[in-house]
Structures are given as structure tokens and as C-alpha cells.
Enzyme design. Structure first.
Site, PDB file in Angstrom:
ATOM      1  N   LYS A  61       5.389   3.290  13.096  1.00 56.76           N
ATOM      2  CA  LYS A  61       5.995   4.414  12.377  1.00 56.76           C
ATOM      3  C   LYS A  61       7.471   4.795  13.042  1.00 56.76           C
ATOM      4  CE  LYS A  61       2.252   7.272  10.472  1.00 56.76           C
ATOM      5  NZ  LYS A  61       1.620   8.685  10.677  1.00 56.76           N
ATOM      6  N   ASP A  97       4.527  13.008   6.263  1.00 55.11           N
ATOM      7  CA  ASP A  97       3.121  13.797   6.788  1.00 55.11           C
ATOM      8  C   ASP A  97       3.259  15.237   6.809  1.00 55.11           C
ATOM      9  OD1 ASP A  97       1.581  11.435   7.040  1.00 55.11           O
ATOM     10  OD2 ASP A  97       2.478  10.996   9.021  1.00 55.11           O
TER      11      ASP A  97
END
Ligand code: NAP
Length: 264
Positions: A61, A97
Site C-alpha cells: 500500500k 479506506d
């Protein structure tokens, strides 16, 4: 439309079922395991093959950002990308997110609230960004090792056992578990805090989604707290990724059903 999720390992990802439930029949969403040493080549291949985009999960990520052409400001501030969109060969990184996290709050408003987070890892960074952006009054983070909790500028960081941390629990409106304590298979674990010290009115939110009811949430619920688990966050981040790739709002219930079918 071709889509993928990249990570290493990747075989347990729940995203394919969730995305396939809402993508049209001509679209594909596949898991691709890419070891860290092949990340650059993997990202280039997805671009060259004309994939419309991909999700990114552990451990890529943060490092994937090096291989993208543009990073959305929210993702840049969080320091992680979980969704990439391919705009005619230009790869743009996003983080969905922090928006997923807000889904789990329902009608609870963050503005001017006193918030306590447990753990300061990757998911905590997205949560922290959402809390700041939505104007939380004070953000306290409890950790086991303050030296590892970096880049949480306006938050105050304490060890779990610090007496000041315990007094913050009494004032907190929203308590968030962003550690993996209690996650399957170690379901008997829970974060090291005394729920008796917590404001009885506090909303307790656990980012874990397997099991759906962690020991931490179960005990909080027994004490009369309003609770939320990580399922709406997982669905919410996926729904936002779908919107970025297709320009359409997906059927959230269909995504949720597909996800829950994998658990039960
Ligand atoms: P991470 O980057 O590894 O961070 C974990 C954090 O928990 C770190 O601060 C770590 O502290 C702390 N921690 C780990 N074990 C601990 C222990 N035994 N005692 C005290 N603190 C401990 O993990 P992450 O990616 O942020 O994920 C955290 C949790 O969120 C996982 O359960 C994950 O499944 C969940 N999650 C849910 C969603 C969703 O969509 N619902 C999305 C992302 C993540 P140290 O730095 O000291 O190790």
C-alpha cells in the site's frame, strides 16, 4: 473492464466476491500475487495490459506510490494507496479506506468529538485522516510502543498503561480499535484497556471484520455501549473503489451479501 487486487499473499482476499457481485458480466476482477521485488514490473504490466484499475493490499500500500503517475491528496496525506485508476495509461492512486471508515459510523457525527484510537498502524492512518478531516476535537492514541507511532501530527500518543491515557478513556465519545487484537483465529484476545474506565456513553468501533463480533465488541455491548464492526468499512472502501473505476454507485446490499456469504 479488467480489474484486479494485488498483494502478497493474496489468496484470502474477500474483494473479488464483493466486486464481482456488482460488476457487469463482461468485467473481470482477479487476485494477483505480486512479491515485493516484482512490484514495479507488476504495476507496469497491469498498465500495459490496459487494466482499468486495481486494489492494493498488504504489503504494497505504501511502496506502490513510487510507481504511480499521480496521487490523490487524501492518499498522499495518509501515506498509502489502496485503489489505482488507469486513465488512458496514467495511473492515479487513491485511498478509499478513510471513506469506508465513515460508513461504519452511521449517523454518529465526528465533529467536535473526543476520540480515542487503539493502535497506530496502517489502518489507523486512514482513520486518523478521516477524524481530522471531519473535525474531531481531540484525538488520543493508545499504543504499546510510542516510537513506532509516527506521522500522527495533531494526535496525542500514550502507552496503554499511562494513567493519562486511562483518564482520556473517561472523556472519550468514540473508541476505535485499530489493532488486530481479537482477529480470527486469535479470537480470545482483546485490546489491553479496562472497559470500566470508559465513558459509559462512548461509541465503540472495532475495525476487525472476522469475527463480526470480537470479544472487545461483545464485552462493550454487554456494558451497554453502541458498537460497530469493520464490515461496513470493508464494503464502503470497495464501493468507493467501484465508483472510481466505473463512475457508478454500486448496490451496497449486494456487495454486503456477497461478503457475508464468505464468512458464514
Ligand atoms: P498494522 O499496520 O500491522 O498495525 C497494527 C497496529 O496494532 C500497530 O499499531 C501495532 O503496534 C498494534 N498492535 C499489533 N499487535 C499488538 C499487540 N499485541 N498489542 C498492542 N498493540 C498491537 O495493521 P493494520 O493494517 O493497521 O490493521 C489493523 C486491524 O485493522 C486489522 O485487524 C485489520 O484486519 C483491520 N482492518 C480493517 C479494515 C476494514 O476495512 N474493516 C481495513 C484495514 C484494516 P506495533 O507498531 O507496536 O506493532
Amino acid at each position: 473492464m479488467n480489474l484486479a487486487i494485488i498483494g502478497f499473499p493474496i489468496e484470502h482476499s474477500l474483494s473479488p466476491a464483493m466486486q464481482k457481485a456488482v460488476l457487469d458480466r463482461d468485467s473481470e476482477y482477479i487476485r494477483i500475487a505480486i512479491p515485493p521485488e516484482s512490484l514495479k514490473a507488476g504495476v507496469e504490466s497491469l498498465r500495459d495490459l490496459g487494466f482499468r484499475g486495481f486494489n492494493v493490499t498488504i504489503p504494497h500500500k505504501t511502496r506502490v506510490m513510487e510507481f504511480l503517475d499521480e496521487i490523490d491528496p487524501d492518499a498522499l496525506e495518509i501515506g498509502a494507496v489502496n485503489t489505482v485508476v488507469n486513465e488512458s495509461g496514467k495511473l492515479i492512486g487513491f485511498n478509499t479506506d478513510h471513506l469506508g471508515f465513515l460508513q461504519g459510523l452511521g449517523d454518529f457525527s465526528i465533529e467536535d468529538r473526543d476520540v480515542t484510537m487503539l493502535g497506530a498502524g496502517g489502518a489507523a492512518r486512514a482513520v486518523f485522516h478521516a477524524l481530522k478531516k471531519n473535525r474531531a476535537r481531540r484525538i488520543t492514541i493508545g499504543v504499546r510502543n510510542p516510537d513506532r507511532a509516527r506521522n500522527f501530527d495533531s494526535a496525542e500518543i500514550f502507552r496503554f498503561e499511562d494513567p493519562e491515557f486511562e483518564s482520556r478513556l473517561q472523556a472519550t465519545d468514540l473508541l476505535i480499535n485499530s489493532t488486530p487484537l481479537g482477529m480470527f483465529p486469535r479470537v480470545d484476545e482483546k485490546p489491553p484497556i479496562d472497559l470500566q474506565k470508559l465513558n459509559p456513553e462512548a461509541f465503540v468501533y472495532d475495525l476487525i471484520y472476522t469475527p463480526e463480533l470480537t470479544r472487545f465488541l461483545r464485552e462493550s455491548q454487554q456494558r451497554g455501549h453502541r458498537i460497530a464492526n469493520g464490515v461496513p468499512m470493508l464494503v464502503g472502501q470497495g464501493a468507493e473503489a467501484f465508483r472510481l473505476w466505473t463512475g457508478k454507485i454500486p448496490n451496497i446490499d449486494a456487495m454486503l451479501d456477497a461478503l457475508l456469504k464468505q464468512f458464514r
